[in-house]
Design an enzyme around this catalytic site. Structure first.
Site, mmCIF file in Angstrom:
data_model
loop_
_atom_site.group_PDB
_atom_site.id
_atom_site.type_symbol
_atom_site.label_atom_id
_atom_site.label_comp_id
_atom_site.label_asym_id
_atom_site.label_seq_id
_atom_site.Cartn_x
_atom_site.Cartn_y
_atom_site.Cartn_z
ATOM 1 N N TRP A 35 0.827 -1.224 0.000
ATOM 2 C CA TRP A 35 0.000 0.000 0.000
ATOM 3 C C TRP A 35 0.852 1.262 0.000
ATOM 4 O O TRP A 35 0.331 2.359 -0.082
ATOM 5 C CB TRP A 35 -0.919 0.027 1.224
ATOM 6 C CG TRP A 35 -0.254 -0.355 2.496
ATOM 7 C CD1 TRP A 35 0.443 0.452 3.341
ATOM 8 C CD2 TRP A 35 -0.232 -1.656 3.084
ATOM 9 N NE1 TRP A 35 0.900 -0.264 4.403
ATOM 10 C CE2 TRP A 35 0.495 -1.557 4.287
ATOM 11 C CE3 TRP A 35 -0.765 -2.908 2.724
ATOM 12 C CZ2 TRP A 35 0.718 -2.648 5.121
ATOM 13 C CZ3 TRP A 35 -0.543 -3.991 3.551
ATOM 14 C CH2 TRP A 35 0.183 -3.866 4.728
ATOM 15 N N ARG A 36 2.137 1.100 0.081
ATOM 16 C CA ARG A 36 2.998 2.278 0.184
ATOM 17 C C ARG A 36 3.473 2.759 -1.168
ATOM 18 O O ARG A 36 3.830 1.950 -2.028
ATOM 19 C CB ARG A 36 4.247 1.918 0.976
ATOM 20 C CG ARG A 36 4.065 2.139 2.417
ATOM 21 C CD ARG A 36 5.396 2.237 3.074
ATOM 22 N NE ARG A 36 5.161 2.229 4.509
ATOM 23 C CZ ARG A 36 6.091 1.997 5.397
ATOM 24 N NH1 ARG A 36 7.324 1.749 4.994
ATOM 25 N NH2 ARG A 36 5.804 2.016 6.660
ATOM 26 N N GLU A 52 -4.953 1.395 6.175
ATOM 27 C CA GLU A 52 -5.020 1.826 7.575
ATOM 28 C C GLU A 52 -6.250 1.246 8.270
ATOM 29 O O GLU A 52 -6.195 0.911 9.450
ATOM 30 C CB GLU A 52 -4.993 3.353 7.688
ATOM 31 C CG GLU A 52 -3.631 3.956 7.383
ATOM 32 C CD GLU A 52 -2.513 3.479 8.316
ATOM 33 O OE1 GLU A 52 -2.808 3.014 9.433
ATOM 34 O OE2 GLU A 52 -1.334 3.562 7.915
ATOM 35 N N THR A 58 -4.753 -5.248 13.595
ATOM 36 C CA THR A 58 -4.374 -6.428 12.801
ATOM 37 C C THR A 58 -2.936 -6.250 12.319
ATOM 38 O O THR A 58 -2.510 -5.136 12.038
ATOM 39 C CB THR A 58 -5.324 -6.561 11.587
ATOM 40 O OG1 THR A 58 -6.671 -6.483 12.064
ATOM 41 C CG2 THR A 58 -5.149 -7.880 10.878
ATOM 42 N N LEU A 95 -10.531 -11.610 8.688
ATOM 43 C CA LEU A 95 -9.719 -10.481 9.146
ATOM 44 C C LEU A 95 -10.209 -9.949 10.502
ATOM 45 O O LEU A 95 -9.494 -9.249 11.197
ATOM 46 C CB LEU A 95 -9.759 -9.362 8.088
ATOM 47 C CG LEU A 95 -8.617 -8.361 8.025
ATOM 48 C CD1 LEU A 95 -7.264 -9.042 7.966
ATOM 49 C CD2 LEU A 95 -8.764 -7.456 6.803
ATOM 50 N N GLY A 96 -11.434 -10.332 10.862
ATOM 51 C CA GLY A 96 -11.961 -9.974 12.182
ATOM 52 C C GLY A 96 -12.458 -8.535 12.272
ATOM 53 O O GLY A 96 -12.346 -7.771 11.322
ATOM 54 N N TYR A 135 -6.727 8.034 15.180
ATOM 55 C CA TYR A 135 -5.490 7.491 14.606
ATOM 56 C C TYR A 135 -5.550 7.429 13.075
ATOM 57 O O TYR A 135 -4.634 7.889 12.383
ATOM 58 C CB TYR A 135 -5.194 6.072 15.165
ATOM 59 C CG TYR A 135 -4.140 5.423 14.314
ATOM 60 C CD1 TYR A 135 -2.814 5.824 14.423
ATOM 61 C CD2 TYR A 135 -4.478 4.497 13.320
ATOM 62 C CE1 TYR A 135 -1.840 5.308 13.588
ATOM 63 C CE2 TYR A 135 -3.510 3.980 12.481
ATOM 64 C CZ TYR A 135 -2.191 4.388 12.622
ATOM 65 O OH TYR A 135 -1.243 3.891 11.786
ATOM 66 N N ASP A 153 0.673 4.727 16.476
ATOM 67 C CA ASP A 153 0.158 3.357 16.533
ATOM 68 C C ASP A 153 0.938 2.596 17.611
ATOM 69 O O ASP A 153 1.728 3.179 18.353
ATOM 70 C CB ASP A 153 0.249 2.682 15.156
ATOM 71 C CG ASP A 153 1.680 2.359 14.755
ATOM 72 O OD1 ASP A 153 2.617 2.814 15.451
ATOM 73 O OD2 ASP A 153 1.865 1.639 13.761
ATOM 74 N N CYS A 207 12.832 -1.715 17.096
ATOM 75 C CA CYS A 207 12.369 -1.628 18.490
ATOM 76 C C CYS A 207 11.203 -2.613 18.662
ATOM 77 O O CYS A 207 10.081 -2.241 18.978
ATOM 78 C CB CYS A 207 11.941 -0.194 18.802
ATOM 79 S SG CYS A 207 11.810 0.132 20.555
ATOM 80 N N CYS A 214 18.801 -2.779 19.776
ATOM 81 C CA CYS A 214 19.234 -1.417 20.139
ATOM 82 C C CYS A 214 20.556 -1.035 19.477
ATOM 83 O O CYS A 214 20.778 0.135 19.173
ATOM 84 C CB CYS A 214 19.343 -1.292 21.652
ATOM 85 S SG CYS A 214 17.763 -1.554 22.467
ATOM 86 N N CYS A 217 19.891 0.742 16.327
ATOM 87 C CA CYS A 217 18.861 1.788 16.371
ATOM 88 C C CYS A 217 19.481 3.183 16.294
ATOM 89 O O CYS A 217 20.429 3.489 17.023
ATOM 90 C CB CYS A 217 18.061 1.638 17.662
ATOM 91 S SG CYS A 217 16.809 2.906 17.840
HETATM 92 S S1 SF4 Z 1 17.559 2.175 21.524
HETATM 93 FE FE1 SF4 Z 1 16.034 2.151 19.898
HETATM 94 S S2 SF4 Z 1 15.497 -0.035 19.724
HETATM 95 FE FE2 SF4 Z 1 16.476 0.246 21.689
HETATM 96 S S3 SF4 Z 1 14.793 0.612 23.089
HETATM 97 FE FE3 SF4 Z 1 15.559 2.605 22.438
HETATM 98 S S4 SF4 Z 1 14.234 3.167 20.757
HETATM 99 FE FE4 SF4 Z 1 13.999 0.962 21.043
#
Ligand code: SF4
Length: 361
Positions: A35-36, A52, A58, A95-96, A135, A153, A207, A214, A217
């Site tokens: 969808w993007r 959305e 879901t 899909l509920g 949302y 979300d 995350c 991490c 991240c």
């Molecule tokens: S460092 Fe990034 S992945 Fe780790 S908890 Fe924080 S936001 Fe989440």
């Protein structure tokens, strides 16, 4: 602002730096989803809206197949508006949360007839349409129209909860998490759709709920949850209440030709407007169950010594399976229909009834 008091004085990135880190990461790692819009493409509001609505409560994985099926059958909002309601409901089966499908079709008709097929580009107008709440209107505004909105979300909540080590447990803490997200979204007017999708992607792929990666991240330099060493405990959750239990009977009624009796459920209420097998009432007291007075002759029911279970959001359902063959079509009310076995296999039914169908065959 009533955000978590424990994190008030903790140093985190300034909004502009936070967004830059997230967007730089997104430019390399963005997910490709059906969808993007791809980079440089204009998003299609119909596809954004449809996805959305489907994604409400879901998973992406579950939605992809349904999204592809819907857009192949109904490639634009005018086509969906003209669709037969039973066809829409049947294609949604599995899909509920079936109120979503009813509202989706109603909304498509309004956009097609009253808006000439053009989705409004602001949250207030969007929220007047069926099935579009806070949302979804924020997501459409930012993703389809690149306008400012605070899109929060479950993925975004998780990132915010960990980044700020929010001590207020959800569901109560959702308000604080939204306020945290607003710290970065408010006043941001460029690439707002990309930013919204970037945070969602970060939550979905880095995350993650159980084991956040991490070290990969872009926010790890100032993430409070990461610094504390246990980011996975966030968002904190209030203890879950046990789901109440409900019980009922489900019936497989066939005639001499082998046709099977199906029931179209009332438009309002649980599984509204969907086809399924006839059932008794669903009660919390198993001992209070009574057979459905469908044929006026309860002696003909054969108990199968099999039960199926299904978990709805608000209760856990156990259905005991009964069968019966009748010699004629009987005097049965108009909410019931006979269907041949081939038609039954093709009929879109909610998952609870599909489980019964697996046994009845
Ligand atoms: S460092 Fe990034 S992945 Fe780790 S908890 Fe924080 S936001 Fe989440």
């Amino acid at each position: 602002m009533t955000i978590c008091s424990t994190a008030k004085n903790i140093s985190t990135d300034k909004p502009a730096m936070f967004r830059k880190k997230v967007l730089d990461w997104y430019d390399v790692h963005r997910r490709v989803l059906p969808w993007r819009a791809l980079e440089g493409e204009q998003p299609d509001p119909y596809r954004v809206w449809l996805s959305e609505v489907m994604l409400q409560q879901t998973t992406v994985q579950a939605v992809i197949r349904y999204f592809l099926k819907f857009t192949e059958k109904w490639p634009n909002v005018h086509a969906l508006a003209k669709a037969d309601n039973d066809d829409v409901m049947s294609n949604w089966a599995g899909l509920g949360y079936y109120a979503r499908a009813r509202n989706l079709h109603k909304c498509a008709k309004i956009i097609s007839n009253d808006y000439d097929g053009v989705f409004p580009a602001d949250q207030v107008a969007l929220q007047k349409l069926p099935g579009i709440g806070d949302y979804t209107s924020a997501a459409i505004t930012s993703i389809a129209f690149d306008k400012p909105a605070n899109v929060v979300d479950g993925n975004v909540e998780r990132v915010m909860a960990r980044y700020h080590a929010c001590k207020i447990a959800v569901p109560e803490g959702k308000k604080a998490l939204k306020e945290y997200a607003a710290l970065y979204a408010d006043g941001f007017t460029k690439r707002t759709g990309d930013y919204a999708q970037a945070l969602m992607d970060l939550g979905a792929t880095i995350c993650t709920p159980k084991s956040p990666a991490c070290s990969l991240c872009p926010l790890n330099g100032n993430c409070v949850g990461y610094r504390q060493g246990t980011p996975e405990i966030y968002p904190l959750r209030a203890p879950k209440k046990e789901r109440p239990k409900r019980y009922g009977y489900v019936y497989h009624v066939t005639n001499k030709q082998g046709d099977v009796l199906i029931h179209k459920r009332p438009e309002k209420g649980l599984l509204g407007g969907m086809y399924g097998f006839p059932t008794s009432e669903w009660l919390e007291d198993e001992g209070g169950l009574e057979h459905l007075e469908l044929l006026g002759d309860r002696e003909r029911w054969i108990k199968n010594d099999v039960s199926i279970t299904h978990i709805f959001t608000h209760f856990h359902l156990t259905l005991v399976l009964f069968s019966c063959v009748i010699s004629d079509k009987g005097n049965i009310s108009s909410e019931y229909e006979w269907i041949d076995k081939v038609g039954l296999q093709k009929l879109g039914m909610p998952t609870a009834f599909k489980k019964a169908l697996k046994f009845f065959g």
